[in-house]
Motif scaffolding. Structure first.
Motif, short mmCIF file in Angstrom:
data_model
loop_
_atom_site.label_atom_id
_atom_site.label_comp_id
_atom_site.label_asym_id
_atom_site.label_seq_id
_atom_site.Cartn_x
_atom_site.Cartn_y
_atom_site.Cartn_z
N ALA A 36 -3.15 2.88 3.46
CA ALA A 36 -2.85 4.02 2.60
C ALA A 36 -3.44 5.26 3.30
O ALA A 36 -2.70 6.38 3.26
CB ALA A 36 -3.62 3.77 1.51
N VAL A 40 -1.37 8.71 4.05
CA VAL A 40 -1.72 10.10 3.59
C VAL A 40 -1.68 10.98 4.74
O VAL A 40 -0.96 12.09 4.65
CB VAL A 40 -3.01 9.73 3.00
CG1 VAL A 40 -3.53 11.28 3.03
CG2 VAL A 40 -3.09 9.11 1.74
N ILE A 47 4.45 17.17 5.77
CA ILE A 47 4.31 18.30 4.89
C ILE A 47 4.58 19.74 6.11
O ILE A 47 5.41 20.66 6.05
CB ILE A 47 3.08 18.76 4.36
CG1 ILE A 47 3.33 17.58 3.10
CG2 ILE A 47 3.05 19.98 3.99
CD1 ILE A 47 1.85 17.99 2.27
N ASP A 54 8.29 13.89 -1.58
CA ASP A 54 7.38 13.09 -2.52
C ASP A 54 7.94 11.58 -2.61
O ASP A 54 7.07 10.51 -2.55
CB ASP A 54 7.68 13.59 -4.00
CG ASP A 54 7.10 14.67 -4.01
OD1 ASP A 54 5.98 15.24 -3.20
OD2 ASP A 54 7.20 15.73 -4.98
N LYS A 55 9.36 11.25 -2.71
CA LYS A 55 9.66 10.05 -2.70
C LYS A 55 9.39 9.39 -1.36
O LYS A 55 8.69 8.05 -1.79
CB LYS A 55 11.23 10.07 -2.73
CG LYS A 55 11.84 8.61 -3.52
CD LYS A 55 13.27 9.04 -3.74
CE LYS A 55 14.05 8.08 -2.46
NZ LYS A 55 15.41 8.23 -2.48
N PHE A 57 6.94 9.56 0.41
CA PHE A 57 5.28 9.54 0.54
C PHE A 57 5.09 8.05 -0.32
O PHE A 57 4.44 7.30 0.00
CB PHE A 57 4.71 10.75 0.02
CG PHE A 57 3.06 10.40 -0.37
CD1 PHE A 57 2.38 10.21 0.77
CD2 PHE A 57 2.79 10.57 -1.50
CE1 PHE A 57 1.02 9.86 0.74
CE2 PHE A 57 1.15 10.28 -1.75
CZ PHE A 57 0.53 9.87 -0.64
N VAL A 58 5.58 8.27 -1.61
CA VAL A 58 5.42 6.93 -2.52
C VAL A 58 5.68 5.81 -1.88
O VAL A 58 5.21 4.67 -1.94
CB VAL A 58 5.82 7.49 -3.68
CG1 VAL A 58 5.70 6.23 -4.92
CG2 VAL A 58 5.10 8.59 -4.74
N PHE A 61 3.61 4.95 1.12
CA PHE A 61 2.28 4.44 0.70
C PHE A 61 2.38 3.01 0.38
O PHE A 61 1.64 2.21 0.75
CB PHE A 61 1.80 5.39 -0.28
CG PHE A 61 0.39 4.99 -0.84
CD1 PHE A 61 -0.52 6.32 -0.37
CD2 PHE A 61 0.17 4.29 -1.54
CE1 PHE A 61 -1.73 6.11 -0.75
CE2 PHE A 61 -1.21 4.06 -1.87
CZ PHE A 61 -2.14 5.16 -1.62
N LEU A 62 3.22 2.85 -0.89
CA LEU A 62 3.38 1.50 -1.25
C LEU A 62 3.81 0.46 -0.28
O LEU A 62 2.95 -0.72 -0.28
CB LEU A 62 4.24 1.41 -2.48
CG LEU A 62 3.66 2.25 -3.72
CD1 LEU A 62 4.75 2.13 -4.99
CD2 LEU A 62 2.38 1.72 -4.16
N ARG B 20 2.97 26.55 5.03
CA ARG B 20 3.66 25.42 4.38
C ARG B 20 2.50 24.65 3.67
O ARG B 20 2.96 24.00 2.49
CB ARG B 20 4.15 24.78 5.39
CG ARG B 20 5.40 23.85 5.19
CD ARG B 20 6.08 23.17 6.24
NE ARG B 20 6.97 24.15 6.93
CZ ARG B 20 6.98 24.37 8.23
NH1 ARG B 20 6.08 23.93 9.34
NH2 ARG B 20 7.89 25.53 8.80
N SER B 32 7.25 12.82 -9.20
CA SER B 32 6.72 12.16 -8.04
C SER B 32 5.51 12.71 -7.68
O SER B 32 4.71 11.65 -7.00
CB SER B 32 7.78 12.10 -6.93
OG SER B 32 8.05 13.57 -6.90
N LEU B 39 -1.54 7.38 -6.85
CA LEU B 39 -1.68 6.64 -5.62
C LEU B 39 -3.04 7.19 -4.70
O LEU B 39 -3.82 6.30 -4.44
CB LEU B 39 -0.49 6.92 -4.75
CG LEU B 39 0.75 6.03 -5.11
CD1 LEU B 39 2.13 6.14 -4.11
CD2 LEU B 39 0.54 4.51 -5.14
N LEU B 43 -6.22 5.30 -4.04
CA LEU B 43 -6.79 5.27 -2.62
C LEU B 43 -8.18 5.61 -2.90
O LEU B 43 -9.07 4.82 -2.22
CB LEU B 43 -6.15 6.25 -1.87
CG LEU B 43 -6.68 6.25 -0.41
CD1 LEU B 43 -6.70 4.86 0.11
CD2 LEU B 43 -5.83 7.33 0.22
#
Lengths: 110, 254
Positions: A36, A40, A47, A54-55, A57-58, A61-62, B20, B32, B39, B43
């Motif tokens: 995880a 991150v 970024i 976002d998508k 990242f999720v 992550f999973l 940014r 999201s 998440l 964590l």
């Protein structure tokens, strides 16, 4: 910002609740945490690269967590759990380092 | 020398990157974003849980192979410590036996020393014995008579003797002197008091046999009395002079 708040929140809740890790989760949690963390740092780098989503990242992550846990699970079943855990940690560690290096280059131009 | 070309990156500088990051940090309540927060929270929670788990981890959370390794380690340690215990026990026994031997030798040496000191007259001695008092108002007792008495006592097994305040040992000599008797050079006068340690009945018997010391003294007009006691003290001392000529011959047995 919101995820950072979430992280802090999680840490606070964890400190307050003092959770005990269930036995079945104990072999996988450390690896999952490392995976995880890798996700991150990858997100922060994305970024800065301007390609964060976002998508992604999720999902990353999973999938990172699940795959890491699965590899350890498989290793345990094959009798090479310790070695495979070490391998996963090494790989994730290398990735985290390279992500952090990239972040550093972005933020400090060094 | 030019640095190697870095991986291609978007044209921006550090200021852009910070901007940014700030932009990404702006709260934006998308679905999201909330999911990402969830998440991240999990964590953080997991990190704390794992940290706590690691700090309290006991044997029950270890893998089988780790347990086997620990078990082998403990086994090995146990064997090593057992060996050590055996070694130390052996040396302890060795040292104890040596100490016992030394103590016994010391005790034997001490006994020998005590015996020799009593023989040589350098230590006071006490024990059962007799006190032979020869009252001689006329001066009839001469040195041979006193020597006879001493020899008689020696025959009867006297272990330590003194006459008046002179210890009687192997090289004691008696000579007549004016008004008394010279014992190894010391002048003594009547009444002569002979103190002897030994079996008191045997000693007393030796004094009173027919033709013995008491009889001789009476013949000469003196009065000899024997006093049997359970404890007499021979406390006259002699100093030992180192022999000038005699040297011990080394024993061949040792």
């Amino acid at each position: 910002m919101i995820p950072a708040v979430g992280l802090a929140l999680g840490i606070i809740v964890g400190l307050l609740l003092q959770p005990a890790v269930p036995v079945w989760l104990q072999p996988y949690l450390p690896i999952a945490v490392i995976a995880a963390l890798d996700a991150v740092f990858g997100a922060v780098r994305a970024i800065l690269d301007g390609i964060f989503s976002d998508k992604v990242f999720v999902v990353s992550f999973l999938s990172n967590v699940v795959v890491a846990a699965f590899i350890v699970f498989l290793g345990d079943k094959l009798g090479v759990g310790t070695q495979l855990s070490t391998g996963v940690v090494v790989v994730l560690g290398v990735r985290i380092f390279s992500n952090v290096a990239s972040i550093r280059r972005h933020l400090f131009d060094a | 020398m030019t640095p190697p070309e870095r991986a291609p990156r978007p044209p921006h500088d550090a200021r852009d990157a910070w901007a940014r990051l700030r932009r990404a940090g702006r709260p934006a309540l998308s679905r999201s974003n909330l999911l990402a927060m969830l998440l991240a929270a999990s964590l953080g929670f997991a990190i704390i849980a794992q940290v706590r788990q690691t700090s309290v981890q006991g044997l029950d959370t270890l893998r089988e192979d780790e347990l086997v390794r620990i078990f082998a380690d403990v086994d090995q340690d146990g064997e090593r410590l057992g060996d050590e215990v055996r070694d130390l026990q052996t040396s302890l026994e060795l040292l104890e036996s040596q100490t016992t031997g030394e103590k016994e030798a010391e005790r034997a040496a001490q006994q020998r020393l005590d015996a020799l000191r009593i023989l040589a007259g350098t230590a006071p001695a006490a024990g059962p014995g007799i006190v032979l008092t020869i009252d001689d108002p006329t001066g009839a007792i001469d040195a041979p008579t006193l020597l006879d008495a001493v020899q008689e006592l020696r025959d009867a097994g006297a272990e330590a003797m003194q006459v008046n305040d002179v210890r009687i040992v192997a090289d004691t000599w008696f000579a007549d002197a004016s008004g008394g008797i010279s014992v190894s050079g010391s002048q003594i006068r009547p009444p002569y008091v002979v103190t002897a340690i030994g079996d008191s009945n045997t000693l007393a018997g030796a004094m009173q046999i027919v033709g013995g010391v008491t009889a001789t003294a009476r013949q000469k007009g003196a009065e000899a009395t024997v006093d049997i006691r359970t404890r007499v003290v021979v406390d006259a001392l002699l100093s030992v002079s180192t022999p000038q000529y005699a040297r011990p011959v080394p024993t061949t047995t040792s």
